[in-house]
Enzyme design. Sequence first.
Site, mmCIF file in Angstrom:
data_model
loop_
_atom_site.group_PDB
_atom_site.id
_atom_site.type_symbol
_atom_site.label_atom_id
_atom_site.label_comp_id
_atom_site.label_asym_id
_atom_site.label_seq_id
_atom_site.Cartn_x
_atom_site.Cartn_y
_atom_site.Cartn_z
ATOM 1 N N GLY A 1 -20.067 -0.515 -4.626
ATOM 2 C CA GLY A 1 -21.412 -0.368 -5.180
ATOM 3 C C GLY A 1 -22.320 0.525 -4.374
ATOM 4 O O GLY A 1 -23.304 1.063 -4.899
ATOM 5 N N HIS B 1 -0.603 -12.300 0.454
ATOM 6 C CA HIS B 1 -1.468 -11.302 -0.175
ATOM 7 C C HIS B 1 -2.258 -11.809 -1.380
ATOM 8 O O HIS B 1 -3.464 -11.586 -1.489
ATOM 9 C CB HIS B 1 -0.632 -10.083 -0.584
ATOM 10 C CG HIS B 1 -1.428 -8.827 -0.706
ATOM 11 N ND1 HIS B 1 -0.896 -7.580 -0.516
ATOM 12 C CD2 HIS B 1 -2.733 -8.611 -0.993
ATOM 13 C CE1 HIS B 1 -1.826 -6.657 -0.692
ATOM 14 N NE2 HIS B 1 -2.951 -7.263 -0.987
ATOM 15 N N SER C 1 -12.698 -4.068 0.560
ATOM 16 C CA SER C 1 -13.551 -3.207 -0.267
ATOM 17 C C SER C 1 -15.028 -3.567 -0.071
ATOM 18 O O SER C 1 -15.768 -3.754 -1.035
ATOM 19 C CB SER C 1 -13.160 -3.337 -1.750
ATOM 20 O OG SER C 1 -13.717 -2.307 -2.523
ATOM 21 N N TYR D 1 0.849 -1.186 0.000
ATOM 22 C CA TYR D 1 0.000 0.000 0.000
ATOM 23 C C TYR D 1 0.885 1.236 0.000
ATOM 24 O O TYR D 1 1.226 1.805 1.040
ATOM 25 C CB TYR D 1 -0.931 -0.008 1.220
ATOM 26 C CG TYR D 1 -1.947 -1.135 1.199
ATOM 27 C CD1 TYR D 1 -2.193 -1.860 0.043
ATOM 28 C CD2 TYR D 1 -2.665 -1.474 2.344
ATOM 29 C CE1 TYR D 1 -3.118 -2.895 0.027
ATOM 30 C CE2 TYR D 1 -3.595 -2.498 2.334
ATOM 31 C CZ TYR D 1 -3.810 -3.214 1.173
ATOM 32 O OH TYR D 1 -4.723 -4.238 1.168
#
Length: 285
Positions: free
Chosen positions: A211, A127, A207, A53
């Site tokens: 939407g 990951h 996440s 990140y």
Amino acid sequence: MHTRRIGDVEVSAIGLGGMPMSIEGRPEEARSLATIHAALDAGVTLIDTADAYHLKAGEVGHNETLIAKALASHERGADVLVATKGGHLRPGDGSWTLDGSPRHIKEACEASLRRLGVEAIGLYQFHRPDPKVPYAESVGAVRDLLDEGKIRMAGVSNADPDQIRLAGEILGGRLVSVQNQFSPAFRSSEPELRLCDELGIAFLPWSPLGGISRARELGSAYAPFARIAEAHGVSPQQVCLAWMLAKSPVVVPIPGSSRPETIRDSVAAADLKLTSEEIAELDTV
């Protein structure tokens, strides 16, 4: 704050995803530190990060360093389980690459230990599978780190059911978490969620709010989230996270945030109780 379990550790039912504070669109450091502190003040005791990140090639581990700084400057920083990951890379050109080799994973873990300033990482997760490296070898490196005491708990991310079962075997029954994408807009990880529920392994949706930003748009497929939110007097984001929590006691959402107000809103989802009819409706969206 309601709690759930990852392995033998009790954590807040809602965690904080650190990625937005370090990749494209990152805020100034002061706002990121304020966001992490707001999460801790609200009772969050799980923060998710990864060495990948970051933006530039020369700043690997930017998010880990940021989180370590925030925790060191807060009275409850020592109470937080930091979950980090290795095996994904960002060369600095905006792309994402993979290196699941045992050598890289072990070197990445050592670097994460230094950045986080700890003797052992609370939760370390592989990951993302690397097609150039046998999955068993990658997870075997994580097992070695666990055996050596470099990490306290082990997990995998972006794994399918067969990989989850294999990881559990390689880790000798010590697999405690699976971190996969799951949201109203991305539901293909339902089989992995069900398997984690069956095995009693924590499922960490990344996440999770995908939407939901379109829930209030006219004709949106996600309109039921907005309608139920209005009925409860809360945000669609809270409804989304409460829906996830209701799916299984092993679910621990880790919504990403880079503003104090958004993580405070997310945390409030732990107190939101949806009816069985509302949950059934959202399941079909």
